[in-house]
Scaffold this motif. Structure first.
Motif, PDB file in Angstrom:
ATOM      1  N   ARG A 149     142.532  71.335  48.674  1.00 48.84           N
ATOM      2  CA  ARG A 149     142.688  71.453  46.996  1.00 48.84           C
ATOM      3  C   ARG A 149     144.488  71.836  47.497  1.00 48.84           C
ATOM      4  NH1 ARG A 149     140.762  71.416  42.982  1.00 48.84           N
ATOM      5  NH2 ARG A 149     138.480  71.425  42.591  1.00 48.84           N
ATOM      6  N   ARG A 150     144.691  72.521  48.987  1.00 45.77           N
ATOM      7  CA  ARG A 150     145.865  72.875  49.501  1.00 45.77           C
ATOM      8  C   ARG A 150     146.204  71.152  49.924  1.00 45.77           C
ATOM      9  NH1 ARG A 150     144.222  76.652  52.452  1.00 45.77           N
ATOM     10  NH2 ARG A 150     144.246  75.933  53.905  1.00 45.77           N
ATOM     11  N   CYS A 151     145.941  69.995  50.222  1.00 44.98           N
ATOM     12  CA  CYS A 151     146.556  68.821  50.982  1.00 44.98           C
ATOM     13  C   CYS A 151     147.083  69.070  49.098  1.00 44.98           C
ATOM     14  CB  CYS A 151     145.353  68.548  51.447  1.00 44.98           C
ATOM     15  SG  CYS A 151     146.717  66.797  51.971  1.00 44.98           S
ATOM     16  N   ALA A 152     146.186  68.020  48.455  1.00 45.12           N
ATOM     17  CA  ALA A 152     146.229  68.038  47.184  1.00 45.12           C
ATOM     18  C   ALA A 152     147.438  68.429  46.272  1.00 45.12           C
ATOM     19  CB  ALA A 152     145.058  68.097  46.038  1.00 45.12           C
ATOM     20  N   GLU A 153     148.043  69.873  46.330  1.00 46.36           N
ATOM     21  CA  GLU A 153     148.687  70.671  45.758  1.00 46.36           C
ATOM     22  C   GLU A 153     150.182  70.436  46.692  1.00 46.36           C
ATOM     23  OE1 GLU A 153     150.374  74.632  45.100  1.00 46.36           O
ATOM     24  OE2 GLU A 153     147.819  74.836  45.452  1.00 46.36           O
ATOM     25  N   ALA A 204     136.707  72.435  50.799  1.00 41.81           N
ATOM     26  CA  ALA A 204     137.524  71.968  49.344  1.00 41.81           C
ATOM     27  C   ALA A 204     138.535  72.983  49.630  1.00 41.81           C
ATOM     28  CB  ALA A 204     136.145  72.987  48.278  1.00 41.81           C
ATOM     29  N   GLU A 205     138.453  73.908  49.923  1.00 42.96           N
ATOM     30  CA  GLU A 205     139.954  74.513  49.598  1.00 42.96           C
ATOM     31  C   GLU A 205     141.348  74.282  50.645  1.00 42.96           C
ATOM     32  OE1 GLU A 205     139.078  78.468  52.263  1.00 42.96           O
ATOM     33  OE2 GLU A 205     137.231  78.951  50.586  1.00 42.96           O
ATOM     34  N   VAL A 206     140.870  73.504  51.899  1.00 40.20           N
ATOM     35  CA  VAL A 206     141.575  72.648  52.482  1.00 40.20           C
ATOM     36  C   VAL A 206     141.949  71.580  51.941  1.00 40.20           C
ATOM     37  CG1 VAL A 206     142.332  71.417  54.708  1.00 40.20           C
ATOM     38  CG2 VAL A 206     140.854  73.596  54.934  1.00 40.20           C
ATOM     39  N   VAL A 257     133.523  59.945  50.866  1.00 43.04           N
ATOM     40  CA  VAL A 257     134.971  60.821  50.230  1.00 43.04           C
ATOM     41  C   VAL A 257     135.327  61.218  51.012  1.00 43.04           C
ATOM     42  CG1 VAL A 257     135.074  62.356  48.709  1.00 43.04           C
ATOM     43  CG2 VAL A 257     133.452  60.509  47.692  1.00 43.04           C
ATOM     44  N   LEU A 258     134.442  61.744  51.558  1.00 42.03           N
ATOM     45  CA  LEU A 258     135.200  62.350  53.298  1.00 42.03           C
ATOM     46  C   LEU A 258     135.163  61.427  53.882  1.00 42.03           C
ATOM     47  CD1 LEU A 258     131.626  64.943  54.333  1.00 42.03           C
ATOM     48  CD2 LEU A 258     133.929  66.100  53.022  1.00 42.03           C
ATOM     49  N   CYS A 281     142.088  63.787  47.567  1.00 40.49           N
ATOM     50  CA  CYS A 281     141.580  65.030  48.124  1.00 40.49           C
ATOM     51  C   CYS A 281     141.562  65.695  46.589  1.00 40.49           C
ATOM     52  CB  CYS A 281     142.623  65.627  48.388  1.00 40.49           C
ATOM     53  SG  CYS A 281     143.406  65.280  50.153  1.00 40.49           S
ATOM     54  N   ILE A 282     141.577  65.693  45.425  1.00 36.74           N
ATOM     55  CA  ILE A 282     140.607  66.524  44.449  1.00 36.74           C
ATOM     56  C   ILE A 282     139.119  65.943  44.023  1.00 36.74           C
ATOM     57  CG2 ILE A 282     140.762  66.779  41.761  1.00 36.74           C
ATOM     58  CD1 ILE A 282     142.407  68.906  43.500  1.00 36.74           C
ATOM     59  N   ALA A 283     138.639  64.844  44.516  1.00 38.75           N
ATOM     60  CA  ALA A 283     137.690  64.081  44.587  1.00 38.75           C
ATOM     61  C   ALA A 283     137.212  65.070  45.471  1.00 38.75           C
ATOM     62  CB  ALA A 283     137.244  62.358  44.819  1.00 38.75           C
TER      63      ALA A 283
END
Length: 129
Positions: free
Chosen positions: A117-121, A113-115, A59-60, A92-94
């Motif tokens: 989520r920001r990328c996914a948004e 995880a924060e990075v 996943v990474l 990115c969410i996964a």
């Protein structure tokens, strides 16, 4: 009529500038996510156990690769960048979910995880353009 035309052109320029700003932000977020996920692989392998299991490392790596590709497609203004950004947001969410699950007390995992989520948004916004 000339005044109306300049108003429409002005709005078009502002819309294009806004789209460019959204794209530049997305490129920045994708590159940060690419770097973060890439470096986290070594951290997780070093931790061993469930952090080093093939699913998590995969996943990474998938997140890293898709973020790099998304940023490159945006940089060349490819007609496919919206499609790639849509896929990137999902991956990115996964990745964020998996990092949160495995490392709730690990600062590097939390940061990843924060990075992600920001990328996914950001990628979700790009996918809509």
């Amino acid at each position: 009529m000339g005044n109306r035309s300049s108003q429409v052109q002005g709005r078009q320029v502002r819309t294009e500038e806004m789209a460019s700003t959204i794209m530049q932000e997305c490129i920045k977020n994708c590159m940060e996510c690419f770097q973060t996920c890439t470096s986290l692989v070594q951290h997780c392998l070093g931790m061993g156990g469930e952090h080093a299991e093939p699913f998590h490392i995969g996943v990474l790596q998938a997140c890293s690769y898709v973020c790099e590709t998304s940023s490159k497609l945006m940089l060349i203004n490819s007609e496919f960048h919206s499609d790639m950004c849509r896929i990137c947001a999902d991956i990115c969410i996964a990745c964020a979910v998996d990092c949160e699950k495995l490392g709730p007390n690990d600062p590097m995992m939390k940061h990843c995880a924060e990075v992600c989520r920001r990328c996914a948004e950001s990628c979700s916004k790009m996918a809509a353009h």
